[in-house]
Design a protein around this motif. Structure first.
Motif, PDB file in Angstrom:
ATOM      1  N   LEU A 166       0.678  -1.417   0.025  1.00 55.75           N
ATOM      2  CA  LEU A 166       0.083  -0.066  -0.187  1.00 55.75           C
ATOM      3  C   LEU A 166       0.824   1.113   0.130  1.00 55.75           C
ATOM      4  O   LEU A 166       0.637   2.086  -0.677  1.00 55.75           O
ATOM      5  CB  LEU A 166      -0.952   0.081   1.062  1.00 55.75           C
ATOM      6  CG  LEU A 166      -2.067  -0.999   1.019  1.00 55.75           C
ATOM      7  CD1 LEU A 166      -2.836  -1.039   2.504  1.00 55.75           C
ATOM      8  CD2 LEU A 166      -3.012  -0.715  -0.012  1.00 55.75           C
ATOM      9  N   VAL A 167       1.967   1.056   0.905  1.00 54.28           N
ATOM     10  CA  VAL A 167       2.822   2.529   0.758  1.00 54.28           C
ATOM     11  C   VAL A 167       3.584   2.787  -0.595  1.00 54.28           C
ATOM     12  O   VAL A 167       3.438   3.667  -1.109  1.00 54.28           O
ATOM     13  CB  VAL A 167       3.959   2.336   1.856  1.00 54.28           C
ATOM     14  CG1 VAL A 167       4.930   3.248   1.730  1.00 54.28           C
ATOM     15  CG2 VAL A 167       3.636   2.364   3.193  1.00 54.28           C
ATOM     16  N   GLU A 168       3.934   1.542  -1.349  1.00 52.76           N
ATOM     17  CA  GLU A 168       4.632   1.807  -2.497  1.00 52.76           C
ATOM     18  C   GLU A 168       3.625   2.010  -3.637  1.00 52.76           C
ATOM     19  O   GLU A 168       4.023   2.607  -4.552  1.00 52.76           O
ATOM     20  CB  GLU A 168       5.502   0.549  -2.660  1.00 52.76           C
ATOM     21  CG  GLU A 168       6.728   0.418  -1.639  1.00 52.76           C
ATOM     22  CD  GLU A 168       7.252  -1.088  -1.849  1.00 52.76           C
ATOM     23  OE1 GLU A 168       6.994  -1.850  -2.697  1.00 52.76           O
ATOM     24  OE2 GLU A 168       8.299  -1.297  -1.063  1.00 52.76           O
ATOM     25  N   ILE A 178      -0.329   5.949   4.723  1.00 58.44           N
ATOM     26  CA  ILE A 178      -0.647   4.780   5.199  1.00 58.44           C
ATOM     27  C   ILE A 178      -0.445   4.351   6.463  1.00 58.44           C
ATOM     28  O   ILE A 178       0.452   4.511   6.935  1.00 58.44           O
ATOM     29  CB  ILE A 178      -0.067   3.496   4.128  1.00 58.44           C
ATOM     30  CG1 ILE A 178      -0.162   3.786   2.527  1.00 58.44           C
ATOM     31  CG2 ILE A 178      -0.696   2.403   4.546  1.00 58.44           C
ATOM     32  CD1 ILE A 178      -1.471   3.860   2.174  1.00 58.44           C
ATOM     33  N   SER A 179      -1.614   3.858   7.197  1.00 58.88           N
ATOM     34  CA  SER A 179      -1.435   3.602   8.536  1.00 58.88           C
ATOM     35  C   SER A 179      -2.221   2.177   8.795  1.00 58.88           C
ATOM     36  O   SER A 179      -2.685   1.405   8.053  1.00 58.88           O
ATOM     37  CB  SER A 179      -2.201   4.566   9.191  1.00 58.88           C
ATOM     38  OG  SER A 179      -3.697   4.875   9.120  1.00 58.88           O
ATOM     39  N   VAL A 180      -1.992   1.766  10.214  1.00 61.86           N
ATOM     40  CA  VAL A 180      -2.744   0.503  10.842  1.00 61.86           C
ATOM     41  C   VAL A 180      -3.280   0.557  12.170  1.00 61.86           C
ATOM     42  O   VAL A 180      -2.721   1.483  12.920  1.00 61.86           O
ATOM     43  CB  VAL A 180      -1.578  -0.695  10.507  1.00 61.86           C
ATOM     44  CG1 VAL A 180      -0.530  -0.428  11.467  1.00 61.86           C
ATOM     45  CG2 VAL A 180      -2.134  -2.038  11.007  1.00 61.86           C
ATOM     46  N   VAL A 195       4.951  -4.114  16.759  1.00 60.45           N
ATOM     47  CA  VAL A 195       4.989  -2.888  16.476  1.00 60.45           C
ATOM     48  C   VAL A 195       6.133  -2.324  15.722  1.00 60.45           C
ATOM     49  O   VAL A 195       6.200  -1.608  14.814  1.00 60.45           O
ATOM     50  CB  VAL A 195       4.742  -1.990  17.806  1.00 60.45           C
ATOM     51  CG1 VAL A 195       4.784  -0.262  17.413  1.00 60.45           C
ATOM     52  CG2 VAL A 195       3.425  -2.105  18.299  1.00 60.45           C
ATOM     53  N   THR A 196       7.288  -2.879  16.311  1.00 66.45           N
ATOM     54  CA  THR A 196       8.552  -2.780  15.671  1.00 66.45           C
ATOM     55  C   THR A 196       8.570  -3.136  14.033  1.00 66.45           C
ATOM     56  O   THR A 196       9.197  -2.351  13.215  1.00 66.45           O
ATOM     57  CB  THR A 196       9.648  -3.431  16.245  1.00 66.45           C
ATOM     58  OG1 THR A 196       9.895  -2.880  17.641  1.00 66.45           O
ATOM     59  CG2 THR A 196      10.933  -3.091  15.706  1.00 66.45           C
ATOM     60  N   GLN A 197       8.025  -4.149  13.791  1.00 70.82           N
ATOM     61  CA  GLN A 197       8.002  -4.567  12.270  1.00 70.82           C
ATOM     62  C   GLN A 197       7.130  -3.634  11.567  1.00 70.82           C
ATOM     63  O   GLN A 197       7.379  -3.426  10.439  1.00 70.82           O
ATOM     64  CB  GLN A 197       7.466  -6.109  12.423  1.00 70.82           C
ATOM     65  CG  GLN A 197       8.283  -7.027  12.985  1.00 70.82           C
ATOM     66  CD  GLN A 197       7.675  -8.532  12.723  1.00 70.82           C
ATOM     67  OE1 GLN A 197       7.390  -8.912  11.700  1.00 70.82           O
ATOM     68  NE2 GLN A 197       7.635  -9.427  13.884  1.00 70.82           N
ATOM     69  N   ASP A 200       8.339  -0.433  10.478  1.00 73.45           N
ATOM     70  CA  ASP A 200       9.386  -0.332   9.209  1.00 73.45           C
ATOM     71  C   ASP A 200       9.025  -0.787   7.896  1.00 73.45           C
ATOM     72  O   ASP A 200       9.856  -0.952   7.145  1.00 73.45           O
ATOM     73  CB  ASP A 200      10.355  -1.668   9.951  1.00 73.45           C
ATOM     74  CG  ASP A 200      11.817  -1.558   9.052  1.00 73.45           C
ATOM     75  OD1 ASP A 200      12.449  -0.417   8.761  1.00 73.45           O
ATOM     76  OD2 ASP A 200      12.244  -2.605   8.709  1.00 73.45           O
ATOM     77  N   THR A 201       7.661  -0.362   7.826  1.00 75.96           N
ATOM     78  CA  THR A 201       6.941  -0.683   6.584  1.00 75.96           C
ATOM     79  C   THR A 201       6.644   0.541   5.729  1.00 75.96           C
ATOM     80  O   THR A 201       6.435   0.683   4.558  1.00 75.96           O
ATOM     81  CB  THR A 201       5.726  -1.369   6.632  1.00 75.96           C
ATOM     82  OG1 THR A 201       4.888  -0.536   7.474  1.00 75.96           O
ATOM     83  CG2 THR A 201       5.765  -2.856   7.599  1.00 75.96           C
TER      84      THR A 201
END
Length: 431
Positions: A166-168, A178-180, A195-197, A200-201
């Motif tokens: 979604l980001v790319e 883009i968020s989650v 959350v760390t993973q 990093d997206t």
């Protein structure tokens, strides 16, 4: 010398979640009039209800000249069964937004379990919203059984692939964030790793609902992990919103300060009274009757589905009042404004909307079983004569390709129950 905190850049057409009090994504309670009313009373941003990616794929985007909204529609199964309805009424509105009043402050929440379909759906709505948020917290079976919602918490690799795609493919081309939205896991260590993973997206924001997947709204939110989540997000430069048992703007500001969150979501309290977004120094929470009149007016202006409007009124009007019982018997907007005593100001508008929605005295008769059977035979014969490619013929004689026919109204936009049919006036699900 104090160093400047790291921040993921906010895209040109996106919004920064920091220092915001926002309307949470809620099934039923996140439709267009609810969002507009929340903004009117001071919400900084609004989330729409979770909309499944496959529900949006295949829709047609319309600019509605009457309501000034943008509507994403498709032919519904209900419309197919009743060709007596007008073409407009046979089309289901999958998603409706008001570009002028909310577009720059609206976050579209998507239900998905697949990077490809997530991107395909998000591209359709991206030009009209300020951000795309992935639902990774809904615990309801209609979401988790499809591998969506809270089920994604068990497949973090897949969730990360969805966010990166979604980001790319959506966020960067359309210059939106883009968020989650997630829930806490059973242990702080597991939550921190997740959350760390996610940070990093390339996401710009993360919302943490301070409940585990099995927990329900009646159980108190657990905030033991909140500061840790906020710290991880801050270190990565990602905005962190908190969600769970936040009841007003003033309370939200206090909780943000206490736990280090960048912002907060209000859910069920805003469903009952959207004026909770207004700070005390500006008047605070408004009386229910004032809010109800504002809601009805807004619902009429955007021609909201009557079932949805009636459900929301059932949350706003105190259940012990005689007017509540009278409202549950209403069959149209005209009935509603008469019941609530607003016929002089809103009666003409209500009648116009009833006519366009074909409800109340304007409701069209449905075909009998025999009439539907005859229509099916006639349509099948016509299809054979025209030698069309294989298509599904509905009882109403309306032809649809099989892949489209499989996707009727998803759970998040299914027909709302009237308040009288809801056993408890419990809040709807906050995703």
């Amino acid at each position: 010398m104090t160093s400047t905190p790291k921040r993921v850049p906010i895209p040109k057409h996106g919004v920064d979640y920091r220092n915001t009090i926002v309307l949470a994504p809620m099934v039923r309670s996140g439709e267009c009039p609810s969002r507009l009313l929340a903004l009117k009373y001071g919400a900084d941003l609004v989330w729409g209800p979770e909309t499944i990616d496959k529900a949006l794929i295949g829709t047609t985007r319309h600019v509605n000249p009457i309501t000034n909204t943008i509507d994403f529609t498709r032919l519904s199964s209900n419309g197919a069964k009743n060709p007596a309805l007008s073409h407009d009424q046979r089309e289901s509105i999958i998603y409706r937004l008001h570009p002028e009043k909310e577009g720059k402050r609206l976050i579209y929440q998507i239900g998905t379990s697949n990077p490809e379909t997530a991107v395909q759906a998000a591209k359709l709505v991206a030009p009209d919203v300020a951000g795309i948020d992935v639902n990774a917290g809904c615990p309801k079976p209609f979401s988790t059984l499809g591998g969506m919602g809270a089920a994604l918490l068990k497949t973090p690799e897949k969730l990360c692939r969805i966010l990166k795609a979604l980001v790319e493919e959506v966020g960067e081309p359309h210059e939106i964030g883009i968020s989650v939205k997630i829930r806490i896991l059973d242990t702080p260590e597991a939550t921190k790793d997740l959350v760390t993973q996610l940070c990093d997206t390339g996401i710009t924001g993360l919302t943490v609902h301070c409940r585990t997947t099995p927990m329900r709204p009646r159980e108190r939110a657990i905030r033991d992990q909140l500061r840790m989540v906020a710290d991880v997000c801050r270190e990565a430069g990602v905005a962190c919103l908190m969600n769970g048992d936040v009841t007003s703007r003033d309370e939200a500001l206090g909780l943000m300060s206490e736990f280090g969150a960048d912002g907060a979501m209000i859910a069920t309290a805003a469903e009952t009274n959207p004026s909770v977004f207004r700070p005390k120094y500006e008047g605070g929470e408004a009386p229910w009757d004032e809010v109800v009149k504002e809601y009805i007016t807004t619902a009429l202006e955007v021609e909201n589905r009557f079932g949805n409007a009636k459900y929301l009124l059932g949350q706003m009007i105190p259940g012990k009042l005689p007017i509540y019982k009278a409202m549950t018997s209403a069959k149209s907007y005209t009935d509603i404004v008469k019941t609530l005593g607003h016929e002089i100001e809103l009666g003409a508008m209500a009648a116009d909307v009833d006519q366009r929605l074909e409800i109340g005295s304007f409701e069209k008769p449905k075909l009998t079983k025999a009439e539907r059977k005859a229509a099916t035979k006639a349509a099948a014969k016509q299809a054979e004569l025209s030698k069309d490619t294989p298509q599904l013929v509905t009882a109403a004689g309306i032809k649809r390709k099989a892949d489209a026919a499989q996707l009727d109204m998803p759970p998040d936009i299914a027909q709302e129950q009237a308040p009288a049919s809801v056993p408890e006036r419990a809040s709807v699900l906050s995703i």
